[in-house]
Design a protein around this motif. Sequence first.
Motif, PDB file in Angstrom:
ATOM      1  N   VAL A  18       0.705  -1.003   0.020  1.00 37.47           N
ATOM      2  CA  VAL A  18       0.056  -0.207   0.272  1.00 37.47           C
ATOM      3  C   VAL A  18       0.998   1.216  -0.025  1.00 37.47           C
ATOM      4  O   VAL A  18       1.740   1.044   0.246  1.00 37.47           O
ATOM      5  N   ILE A  19       0.324   2.132  -0.193  1.00 31.24           N
ATOM      6  CA  ILE A  19       1.100   3.479  -0.425  1.00 31.24           C
ATOM      7  C   ILE A  19       1.350   3.966   0.847  1.00 31.24           C
ATOM      8  O   ILE A  19       2.298   4.463   1.654  1.00 31.24           O
ATOM      9  N   ARG A  20      -0.050   4.140   2.219  1.00 32.89           N
ATOM     10  CA  ARG A  20       0.126   4.596   3.418  1.00 32.89           C
ATOM     11  C   ARG A  20      -0.830   4.031   3.905  1.00 32.89           C
ATOM     12  O   ARG A  20      -1.825   3.017   3.566  1.00 32.89           O
ATOM     13  N   SER A  21       0.017   3.239   5.431  1.00 33.15           N
ATOM     14  CA  SER A  21      -1.067   3.088   6.607  1.00 33.15           C
ATOM     15  C   SER A  21      -0.655   3.253   7.357  1.00 33.15           C
ATOM     16  O   SER A  21       0.328   4.293   7.689  1.00 33.15           O
ATOM     17  N   THR A  22      -2.030   3.539   8.207  1.00 31.42           N
ATOM     18  CA  THR A  22      -2.111   4.457  10.138  1.00 31.42           C
ATOM     19  C   THR A  22      -2.964   3.523  10.509  1.00 31.42           C
ATOM     20  O   THR A  22      -4.402   3.146  10.090  1.00 31.42           O
ATOM     21  N   VAL A  23      -2.139   3.561  11.483  1.00 31.87           N
ATOM     22  CA  VAL A  23      -2.948   2.606  12.713  1.00 31.87           C
ATOM     23  C   VAL A  23      -4.535   3.589  13.579  1.00 31.87           C
ATOM     24  O   VAL A  23      -3.832   4.810  14.179  1.00 31.87           O
ATOM     25  N   ASP A  69      -5.162  -7.625  -3.663  1.00 36.45           N
ATOM     26  CA  ASP A  69      -4.510  -9.509  -3.749  1.00 36.45           C
ATOM     27  C   ASP A  69      -4.067  -9.681  -1.973  1.00 36.45           C
ATOM     28  O   ASP A  69      -3.723 -10.602  -1.203  1.00 36.45           O
ATOM     29  N   PHE A  70      -3.266  -8.700  -1.245  1.00 33.61           N
ATOM     30  CA  PHE A  70      -2.801  -8.595  -0.183  1.00 33.61           C
ATOM     31  C   PHE A  70      -3.872  -8.662   0.695  1.00 33.61           C
ATOM     32  O   PHE A  70      -2.976  -9.214   1.765  1.00 33.61           O
ATOM     33  N   SER A  72      -5.069 -12.795   5.151  1.00 32.02           N
ATOM     34  CA  SER A  72      -5.070 -13.272   5.920  1.00 32.02           C
ATOM     35  C   SER A  72      -4.753 -14.975   6.141  1.00 32.02           C
ATOM     36  O   SER A  72      -4.839 -15.741   6.671  1.00 32.02           O
ATOM     37  N   GLU A  73      -3.441 -15.352   5.476  1.00 27.24           N
ATOM     38  CA  GLU A  73      -2.990 -16.646   5.306  1.00 27.24           C
ATOM     39  C   GLU A  73      -1.499 -16.592   6.440  1.00 27.24           C
ATOM     40  O   GLU A  73      -0.638 -17.652   6.668  1.00 27.24           O
ATOM     41  N   VAL A  74      -1.775 -15.621   6.646  1.00 25.77           N
ATOM     42  CA  VAL A  74      -0.276 -15.087   8.684  1.00 25.77           C
ATOM     43  C   VAL A  74      -0.474 -15.689   8.915  1.00 25.77           C
ATOM     44  O   VAL A  74      -1.759 -15.731   9.515  1.00 25.77           O
ATOM     45  N   PRO A  75       0.099 -16.777   9.580  1.00 22.40           N
ATOM     46  CA  PRO A  75      -0.181 -17.939  11.129  1.00 22.40           C
ATOM     47  C   PRO A  75      -0.617 -16.474  12.286  1.00 22.40           C
ATOM     48  O   PRO A  75       0.234 -15.311  12.058  1.00 22.40           O
ATOM     49  N   GLY A  76      -2.027 -17.257  13.067  1.00 21.41           N
ATOM     50  CA  GLY A  76      -2.022 -15.998  13.862  1.00 21.41           C
ATOM     51  C   GLY A  76      -2.860 -15.272  13.253  1.00 21.41           C
ATOM     52  O   GLY A  76      -3.264 -14.276  14.826  1.00 21.41           O
ATOM     53  N   MET A 100     -11.573  -6.124   4.178  1.00 18.11           N
ATOM     54  CA  MET A 100     -10.925  -4.335   3.815  1.00 18.11           C
ATOM     55  C   MET A 100     -12.605  -3.894   3.475  1.00 18.11           C
ATOM     56  O   MET A 100     -13.528  -4.404   3.061  1.00 18.11           O
ATOM     57  N   VAL A 101     -12.571  -2.484   4.301  1.00 12.72           N
ATOM     58  CA  VAL A 101     -13.734  -1.805   4.250  1.00 12.72           C
ATOM     59  C   VAL A 101     -13.449  -1.056   2.744  1.00 12.72           C
ATOM     60  O   VAL A 101     -12.978  -0.036   3.200  1.00 12.72           O
ATOM     61  N   SER A 102     -14.454  -0.382   2.453  1.00 16.13           N
ATOM     62  CA  SER A 102     -14.265   0.835   1.259  1.00 16.13           C
ATOM     63  C   SER A 102     -14.883   1.778   2.159  1.00 16.13           C
ATOM     64  O   SER A 102     -15.691   1.929   3.001  1.00 16.13           O
ATOM     65  N   TYR A 103     -14.285   2.809   2.256  1.00 15.62           N
ATOM     66  CA  TYR A 103     -15.646   4.461   3.042  1.00 15.62           C
ATOM     67  C   TYR A 103     -14.750   5.331   1.645  1.00 15.62           C
ATOM     68  O   TYR A 103     -13.733   6.006   1.879  1.00 15.62           O
TER      69      TYR A 103
END
Length: 67
Positions: free
Chosen positions: A13-18, A42-43, A48-52, A58-61
């Motif tokens: 992604v270009i940017r991610s913010t918690v 696709d990410f 979702s396949e990462v253990p744990g 994903m929700v569009s806003y």
Amino acid sequence: VEVKAKEILAKNVIRSTVKSKSAVKGAIEMNIEVRLKEDDTDFINILSEVPGVNSAVMVSYNGDYMG
């Protein structure tokens, strides 16, 4: 798991913010706002396949709230 998830996001992604994070015994829930590079989601499948990871959603806003 949290570090691995952030690595996947950084590559896709270009940017991610918690936006929020909560932790209870044995589980962490995070809401992260992302800005997509393109319309490629696709990410989410990879995440979702990462253990744990129990769930990746994903929700569009568009900026409008109803209510």
